[in-house]
Scaffold this active site. Structure first.
Site, PDB file in Angstrom:
ATOM      1  N   LYS A 105     -28.900  85.446  41.975  1.00  0.00           N
ATOM      2  CA  LYS A 105     -29.133  86.791  41.440  1.00  0.00           C
ATOM      3  C   LYS A 105     -30.166  86.790  40.325  1.00  0.00           C
ATOM      4  O   LYS A 105     -30.963  87.718  40.198  1.00  0.00           O
ATOM      5  CB  LYS A 105     -27.818  87.388  40.942  1.00  0.00           C
ATOM      6  CG  LYS A 105     -27.155  86.616  39.841  1.00  0.00           C
ATOM      7  CD  LYS A 105     -25.733  86.197  40.079  1.00  0.00           C
ATOM      8  CE  LYS A 105     -25.518  85.323  41.261  1.00  0.00           C
ATOM      9  NZ  LYS A 105     -24.215  84.724  41.386  1.00  0.00           N
ATOM     10  N   GLY A 134     -20.350  88.250  45.089  1.00  0.00           N
ATOM     11  CA  GLY A 134     -19.836  87.138  45.913  1.00  0.00           C
ATOM     12  C   GLY A 134     -19.489  87.540  47.326  1.00  0.00           C
ATOM     13  O   GLY A 134     -20.362  87.871  48.138  1.00  0.00           O
ATOM     14  N   ILE A 136     -17.909  90.142  48.520  1.00  0.00           N
ATOM     15  CA  ILE A 136     -17.892  91.574  48.906  1.00  0.00           C
ATOM     16  C   ILE A 136     -19.222  91.904  49.585  1.00  0.00           C
ATOM     17  O   ILE A 136     -20.280  91.674  49.003  1.00  0.00           O
ATOM     18  CB  ILE A 136     -17.720  92.479  47.658  1.00  0.00           C
ATOM     19  CG1 ILE A 136     -16.462  92.120  46.888  1.00  0.00           C
ATOM     20  CG2 ILE A 136     -17.715  93.947  48.073  1.00  0.00           C
ATOM     21  CD1 ILE A 136     -16.317  92.896  45.567  1.00  0.00           C
ATOM     22  N   GLY A 187     -10.937  76.981  33.747  1.00  0.00           N
ATOM     23  CA  GLY A 187     -12.062  76.938  34.682  1.00  0.00           C
ATOM     24  C   GLY A 187     -12.548  78.313  35.097  1.00  0.00           C
ATOM     25  O   GLY A 187     -13.377  78.431  36.002  1.00  0.00           O
ATOM     26  N   GLU A 190     -17.479  79.234  32.304  1.00  0.00           N
ATOM     27  CA  GLU A 190     -18.315  78.033  32.229  1.00  0.00           C
ATOM     28  C   GLU A 190     -18.245  77.449  30.814  1.00  0.00           C
ATOM     29  O   GLU A 190     -17.931  78.158  29.859  1.00  0.00           O
ATOM     30  CB  GLU A 190     -19.785  78.414  32.485  1.00  0.00           C
ATOM     31  CG  GLU A 190     -20.034  79.162  33.759  1.00  0.00           C
ATOM     32  CD  GLU A 190     -20.118  78.260  34.971  1.00  0.00           C
ATOM     33  OE1 GLU A 190     -20.182  77.024  34.805  1.00  0.00           O
ATOM     34  OE2 GLU A 190     -20.076  78.790  36.088  1.00  0.00           O
ATOM     35  N   ASP A 201     -25.406  88.134  33.552  1.00  0.00           N
ATOM     36  CA  ASP A 201     -25.104  87.953  34.986  1.00  0.00           C
ATOM     37  C   ASP A 201     -24.846  89.315  35.652  1.00  0.00           C
ATOM     38  O   ASP A 201     -25.380  89.600  36.732  1.00  0.00           O
ATOM     39  CB  ASP A 201     -23.887  87.025  35.127  1.00  0.00           C
ATOM     40  CG  ASP A 201     -23.441  86.871  36.565  1.00  0.00           C
ATOM     41  OD1 ASP A 201     -24.122  86.174  37.332  1.00  0.00           O
ATOM     42  OD2 ASP A 201     -22.399  87.466  36.927  1.00  0.00           O
ATOM     43  N   LYS A 205     -27.080  91.454  38.686  1.00  0.00           N
ATOM     44  CA  LYS A 205     -26.524  92.049  39.913  1.00  0.00           C
ATOM     45  C   LYS A 205     -26.772  93.567  39.939  1.00  0.00           C
ATOM     46  O   LYS A 205     -27.103  94.133  40.985  1.00  0.00           O
ATOM     47  CB  LYS A 205     -25.030  91.732  39.996  1.00  0.00           C
ATOM     48  CG  LYS A 205     -24.752  90.226  40.117  1.00  0.00           C
ATOM     49  CD  LYS A 205     -23.289  89.892  39.841  1.00  0.00           C
ATOM     50  CE  LYS A 205     -23.027  88.403  39.881  1.00  0.00           C
ATOM     51  NZ  LYS A 205     -21.715  88.025  39.337  1.00  0.00           N
TER      52      LYS A 205
HETATM   53  N1  HSE Z   1     -20.167  83.802  36.909  1.00  0.00           N
HETATM   54  C1  HSE Z   1     -20.028  84.872  37.837  1.00  0.00           C
HETATM   55  C2  HSE Z   1     -18.738  85.643  37.546  1.00  0.00           C
HETATM   56  C3  HSE Z   1     -19.984  84.455  39.256  1.00  0.00           C
HETATM   57  O1  HSE Z   1     -18.013  85.301  36.628  1.00  0.00           O
HETATM   58  O2  HSE Z   1     -18.496  86.604  38.236  1.00  0.00           O
HETATM   59  C4  HSE Z   1     -21.328  84.225  39.817  1.00  0.00           C
HETATM   60  O3  HSE Z   1     -22.161  85.311  39.624  1.00  0.00           O
END
Ligand code: HSE
Length: 440
Positions: A105, A134, A136, A187, A190, A201, A205
């Site tokens: 992305k 992801g 969807i 987990g 990150e 992020d 998108k």
């Molecule tokens: N790190 C992203 C999230 C997943 O937490 O949705 C990949 O874009």
């Protein structure tokens, strides 16, 4: 017919998921695609690990360019990520006449215009279902399923990490920093969560969805981006008392003045389905003129959910790669020569409503002063909540929280009003401002 041959760059979580799902469901996928789809070559720096994952029948190399140079490879899957080497390799793969599938992305939000132009000139496809939400199939929905519509707006929970953190903050009444540490231990976040928690992020998108929804170029640099790091448990609690949940939304909207493209925490009425999307799940709400409201929900990350999207792209390419390029679905839904130049509005020109929290001295006239500033600015108040000072600051406290919900106003006007309120000596801390979206 012999299977279409695929080269995979990056055997990480999604690469492994893609390889496994393709193997597990190969017969059904072949029945759908009309032809087998096989990953025959993998590039990964850790060759031994990659070889152990794919078995002896697949060639593993440590040089991605060896995959691109292989004349037998028809499709290259890029799962390296980032804007750097991934951009170079995708452009090289296109130049070599390969179709490309990517989950990247960041790359498309920033360099999409260059990449799609190169692909169109070469007559190859760049497919990117996995880049947004992801598993969807939102790209498919926006680009094909809703093609009859004039899309009015999209609002999505498109980052699972931040939705997990916000859900935990609400459930457990904890502050952001505490939950982030827990999310990292589990987990869900990150080690370097900056892109997630700062909204970057989600903005990548939202930028891609905006381009597809409105037929405008991908313009990440025009997106307004605000993350969740400044949110406190108190705001989540007050929002709840007022009938709202706080979600990090990626929003893009068509307005008479231009296109809104923004990511920020938002109050959403608890009664909306999207407000009840919890944990690491994603959801995208689309408002369009013919169909009305639609909502798409599912896993936005993870090995097999993302593989599901990558393989859907592989199947599309397998079906369409022999077709006349002019008959394929355009990369950004609109024909390249029919793109719009609608401009993206700066945040100061966006119209929305607001939640304000002011920590104030519990003195006579403070509320009147604050509401007077808003009235003077022409900002209409929707609701006011004031807590007892003891409840906010403990027994004998002389401070309290004043929470105000406003009706719609343009952001520049709200900025000016906040500056005036902040300058009051009785306003004791930086004012918290969270935008509110009714999503009606
Ligand atoms: N790190 C992203 C999230 C997943 O937490 O949705 C990949 O874009």
């Amino acid at each position: 017919m012999k299977p279409i041959q695929v080269g995979l760059l990056g055997m990480g979580v999604v690469g492994t998921g893609t390889f496994n799902v393709l193997q597990r469901n190969q017969e059904e996928i072949k029945r759908r695609a009309g032809r087998g789809i096989e990953i025959t070559m993998v590039a990964d720096l850790d060759m031994a690990r990659a070889q152990s994952l794919v078995g002896a029948g697949v060639q593993v190399v440590n040089d991605a360019r060896a995959v691109i140079a292989n004349p037998d490879i028809d499709i290259v899957i890029e799962l390296i990520g980032g804007y750097g080497i991934a951009r170079t390799l995708v452009l090289e793969a296109i130049a070599a006449g390969k179709h490309v599938v990517t989950a990247n992305k960041a790359l498309l939000a920033v360099h999409g215009t260059e990449i799609f132009a190169a692909a169109s000139a070469k007559g190859v496809m760049v497919a990117f279902e996995a880049a947004v939400a992801g598993g969807i199939p939102i790209i498919k929905a926006l680009r094909e399923g809703l093609t009859a519509n004039s899309i009015q707006w999209i609002a999505g929970i498109i980052n699972g990490t931040t939705n997990f953190i916000l859900s935990e903050m609400r459930d457990k009444g904890l502050d952001f920093g505490v939950v982030l540490k827990q999310a990292q231990a589990l987990g869900y976040a990150e080690a370097d969560p900056t892109f997630d928690i700062e909204g970057v992020d989600a903005a990548h998108k939202a930028t891609i969805m905006s381009a597809i929804a409105f037929g405008i170029p991908v313009q990440f640099d025009k997106a307004y981006v605000e993350g969740i790091t400044k949110l406190g448990a108190a705001d989540i609690k007050y929002a709840e008392q007022l009938g709202y949940r706080i979600k990090l939304l990626g929003i893009t909207k068509r307005t008479p003045a231009g296109i809104e493209l923004r990511v920020h925490p938002s109050l959403v009425p608890t009664k909306r389905l999207i407000a009840n999307v919890e944990g690491a799940m994603n959801a995208v709400m689309v408002q369009a003129d013919a169909v009305g409201t639609t909502l798409y929900y599912g896993k936005g990350a993870g090995a097999e959910p993302t593989a599901s999207a990558v393989i859907a792209d592989l199947v599309d390419i397998t079906r369409l790669h022999t077709a006349d390029p002019a008959q394929r679905v355009p990369h950004l839904a609109f024909q390249p020569n029919a793109m719009s130049d609608l401009h993206v509005l700066p945040m100061s020109e966006v119209v929305t409503s607001y939640y304000l929290r002011l920590r104030v001295a519990d003195e006579t006239g403070v509320l009147a002063k604050v509401t007077g500033i808003l009235a003077e600015a022409g900002i209409s108040i929707d609701a006011v909540l004031q807590r007892e000072a003891d409840e906010v600051g403990g027994e004998g406290s002389t401070q309290t929280d004043l929470i105000i919900l406003t009706h719609d106003c343009v952001e520049a006007k709200m900025n000016a009003a906040i500056a005036l309120m902040q300058a009051q000596p009785t306003v004791l801390e930086p004012i918290t401002r969270i935008r509110k979206e009714e999503l009606a």
